[in-house]
Design an enzyme around this catalytic site. Structure first.
Site, PDB file in Angstrom:
ATOM      1  N   LYS A  60      14.347   7.045   2.027  1.00  0.00           N
ATOM      2  CA  LYS A  60      13.846   6.115   3.053  1.00  0.00           C
ATOM      3  C   LYS A  60      14.967   5.313   3.736  1.00  0.00           C
ATOM      4  O   LYS A  60      14.726   4.672   4.742  1.00  0.00           O
ATOM      5  CB  LYS A  60      12.855   5.118   2.421  1.00  0.00           C
ATOM      6  CG  LYS A  60      11.711   5.743   1.628  1.00  0.00           C
ATOM      7  CD  LYS A  60      10.750   6.471   2.516  1.00  0.00           C
ATOM      8  CE  LYS A  60       9.554   7.055   1.808  1.00  0.00           C
ATOM      9  NZ  LYS A  60       8.618   6.116   1.263  1.00  0.00           N
ATOM     10  N   GLU A  97      -0.477  -5.387   5.921  1.00  0.00           N
ATOM     11  CA  GLU A  97       0.832  -5.511   5.263  1.00  0.00           C
ATOM     12  C   GLU A  97       1.658  -6.623   5.918  1.00  0.00           C
ATOM     13  O   GLU A  97       2.306  -7.418   5.237  1.00  0.00           O
ATOM     14  CB  GLU A  97       1.581  -4.174   5.335  1.00  0.00           C
ATOM     15  CG  GLU A  97       0.931  -3.115   4.451  1.00  0.00           C
ATOM     16  CD  GLU A  97       1.526  -1.732   4.598  1.00  0.00           C
ATOM     17  OE1 GLU A  97       1.275  -0.911   3.709  1.00  0.00           O
ATOM     18  OE2 GLU A  97       2.218  -1.458   5.588  1.00  0.00           O
ATOM     19  N   SER A 124       2.025   5.309  -2.011  1.00  0.00           N
ATOM     20  CA  SER A 124       2.245   5.992  -3.289  1.00  0.00           C
ATOM     21  C   SER A 124       3.279   5.259  -4.150  1.00  0.00           C
ATOM     22  O   SER A 124       3.178   5.274  -5.393  1.00  0.00           O
ATOM     23  CB  SER A 124       2.687   7.437  -3.046  1.00  0.00           C
ATOM     24  OG  SER A 124       3.836   7.471  -2.231  1.00  0.00           O
ATOM     25  N   THR A 183       0.847  -1.200   0.000  1.00  0.00           N
ATOM     26  CA  THR A 183       0.000   0.000   0.000  1.00  0.00           C
ATOM     27  C   THR A 183       0.882   1.249   0.000  1.00  0.00           C
ATOM     28  O   THR A 183       1.937   1.248   0.630  1.00  0.00           O
ATOM     29  CB  THR A 183      -0.873   0.010   1.279  1.00  0.00           C
ATOM     30  OG1 THR A 183      -1.701  -1.158   1.265  1.00  0.00           O
ATOM     31  CG2 THR A 183      -1.767   1.242   1.350  1.00  0.00           C
ATOM     32  N   LYS A 242       6.968   0.813   8.931  1.00  0.00           N
ATOM     33  CA  LYS A 242       5.889   0.913   7.967  1.00  0.00           C
ATOM     34  C   LYS A 242       4.601   1.319   8.684  1.00  0.00           C
ATOM     35  O   LYS A 242       4.494   1.212   9.884  1.00  0.00           O
ATOM     36  CB  LYS A 242       5.676  -0.442   7.265  1.00  0.00           C
ATOM     37  CG  LYS A 242       6.857  -0.822   6.379  1.00  0.00           C
ATOM     38  CD  LYS A 242       6.638  -2.108   5.614  1.00  0.00           C
ATOM     39  CE  LYS A 242       5.294  -2.263   4.996  1.00  0.00           C
ATOM     40  NZ  LYS A 242       4.882  -1.151   4.126  1.00  0.00           N
ATOM     41  N   GLY A 243       3.645   1.756   7.890  1.00  0.00           N
ATOM     42  CA  GLY A 243       2.336   2.101   8.460  1.00  0.00           C
ATOM     43  C   GLY A 243       1.964   3.555   8.286  1.00  0.00           C
ATOM     44  O   GLY A 243       0.924   3.986   8.773  1.00  0.00           O
ATOM     45  N   GLY A 244       2.813   4.299   7.543  1.00  0.00           N
ATOM     46  CA  GLY A 244       2.464   5.691   7.250  1.00  0.00           C
ATOM     47  C   GLY A 244       1.119   5.803   6.549  1.00  0.00           C
ATOM     48  O   GLY A 244       0.424   6.809   6.665  1.00  0.00           O
ATOM     49  N   ALA A 256       8.061   1.423   2.130  1.00  0.00           N
ATOM     50  CA  ALA A 256       8.416   1.550   3.552  1.00  0.00           C
ATOM     51  C   ALA A 256       8.552   3.028   3.879  1.00  0.00           C
ATOM     52  O   ALA A 256       8.800   3.853   2.998  1.00  0.00           O
ATOM     53  CB  ALA A 256       9.733   0.838   3.838  1.00  0.00           C
ATOM     54  N   ASP A 257       8.386   3.336   5.149  1.00  0.00           N
ATOM     55  CA  ASP A 257       8.643   4.707   5.600  1.00  0.00           C
ATOM     56  C   ASP A 257      10.119   4.883   5.934  1.00  0.00           C
ATOM     57  O   ASP A 257      10.671   5.962   5.767  1.00  0.00           O
ATOM     58  CB  ASP A 257       7.755   5.021   6.810  1.00  0.00           C
ATOM     59  CG  ASP A 257       6.289   4.933   6.426  1.00  0.00           C
ATOM     60  OD1 ASP A 257       5.890   5.653   5.494  1.00  0.00           O
ATOM     61  OD2 ASP A 257       5.559   4.110   7.003  1.00  0.00           O
TER      62      ASP A 257
HETATM   63  C1  5RP Z   1       1.500   2.045   4.286  1.00  0.00           C
HETATM   64  C2  5RP Z   1       2.965   1.853   4.271  1.00  0.00           C
HETATM   65  C3  5RP Z   1       3.719   2.378   3.099  1.00  0.00           C
HETATM   66  O1  5RP Z   1       4.449   1.349   2.536  1.00  0.00           O
HETATM   67  C4  5RP Z   1       4.635   3.468   3.553  1.00  0.00           C
HETATM   68  O2  5RP Z   1       3.875   4.438   4.266  1.00  0.00           O
HETATM   69  C5  5RP Z   1       5.350   4.133   2.380  1.00  0.00           C
HETATM   70  O3  5RP Z   1       4.436   4.824   1.618  1.00  0.00           O
HETATM   71  P1  5RP Z   1       4.848   5.665   0.345  1.00  0.00           P
HETATM   72  O4  5RP Z   1       5.228   4.694  -0.717  1.00  0.00           O
HETATM   73  O5  5RP Z   1       3.594   6.448   0.019  1.00  0.00           O
HETATM   74  O6  5RP Z   1       5.986   6.578   0.724  1.00  0.00           O
HETATM   75  O7  5RP Z   1       3.569   1.280   5.143  1.00  0.00           O
HETATM   76  O8  5RP Z   1       0.929   1.607   5.488  1.00  0.00           O
END
Ligand code: 5RP
Length: 229
Positions: A127, A109, A36, A34, A100-102, A89-90
């Site tokens: 990241k 996940e 962007s 999940t 993760k979990g942003g 990943a964040d």
């Molecule tokens: C969602 C997540 C995403 O993988 C994480 O937040 C990175 O998101 P992005 O690709 O938008 O930077 O853990 O729960």
């Protein structure tokens, strides 16, 4: 001398989303994360969708995107094992441990990651960190436990804030809330993940150390770097 404009973060995400296609085995069901960066992977998947049997998705948002491009989405209970799980990943460290979990999808996940033989993390170079903990650590909690869990984090030196959406507590796909915790330096991700997992009311902590990445496709100014752990 030629000068080139540096790639934007969005372009780096598109680059790694495209690069992840090489981990998709024709005829297989693929685990899809999940966010962007994953949205770029789903865009790339659309170009080979006839070669993909289907996907197991980690969120309602990704399920909708996958269905919109005509990829069948299987329930996680219908699948015993996946060859690969592809997600962003964040933060990711040099051992493949992640925060993760942003996007509030951490619980599903972790479940889909647990089904997969290989976790391929796709991320732009912002990241990659030496030590996890700069990004506020997301923790999915049962609503009646938020204050208790926040006090437990305070005892570790962290400050937990309830994540809001439109002024109200954000409600996850699982009907729970999210605490975002700042002030932690996660020097031992495996131990801290295990510790927080024991706290009553915690559904999932956003440390992915037990479920770490085996590969990271990192989007950099020099192109996609492949890190293996
Ligand atoms: C969602 C997540 C995403 O993988 C994480 O937040 C990175 O998101 P992005 O690709 O938008 O930077 O853990 O729960």
């Amino acid at each position: 001398m030629t000068t080139s404009t540096p790639l934007t973060q969005d372009e780096l995400k598109a680059l790694v989303g495209q690069a992840a296609l090489r981990y998709v085995v024709p005829g297989d069901i693929v685990g899809v994360g999940t966010g962007s960066t994953v949205n770029k992977f789903i865009d790339a998947l659309a170009t080979v969708k006839d070669q993909v049997r289907g996907a197991v998705s980690s969120s309602v948002a990704s399920t909708e995107r996958l269905r919109a491009i005509g990829i069948p989405v299987f329930d996680a209970n219908e699948v015993e094992q996946l060859g690969v799980y592809i997600d962003g990943a964040d933060e990711i460290d040099g051992q493949g441990h992640m925060v993760k979990g942003g996007g509030a999808a951490l619980t599903r996940e972790k479940i889909v990651a647990a089904l997969a033989r290989q976790f391929v993390c796709i991320a732009d170079e912002s990241k990659l960190v030496d030590t996890l903990g700069r990004f506020p650590l997301p923790v999915e909690v049962i609503p009646m436990a938020t204050a208790h869990v926040a006090r437990r984090f305070a005892a570790l030196g962290g400050q937990a804030t309830l994540r809001l959406k439109d002024g109200q507590p954000l409600v996850t796909d699982n009907g729970q809330h999210i605490l975002d915790v700042t002030g932690l330096s996660i020097t031992d991700p495996l131990a801290l993940e295990s510790q927080i997992n024991q706290w009553p009311g915690v559904v999932t902590v956003g440390i992915f150390a037990h479920q770490k990445a085996q590969v990271c496709l990192l989007g950099t100014a020099q192109g996609v770097k492949t890190l293996t752990f």
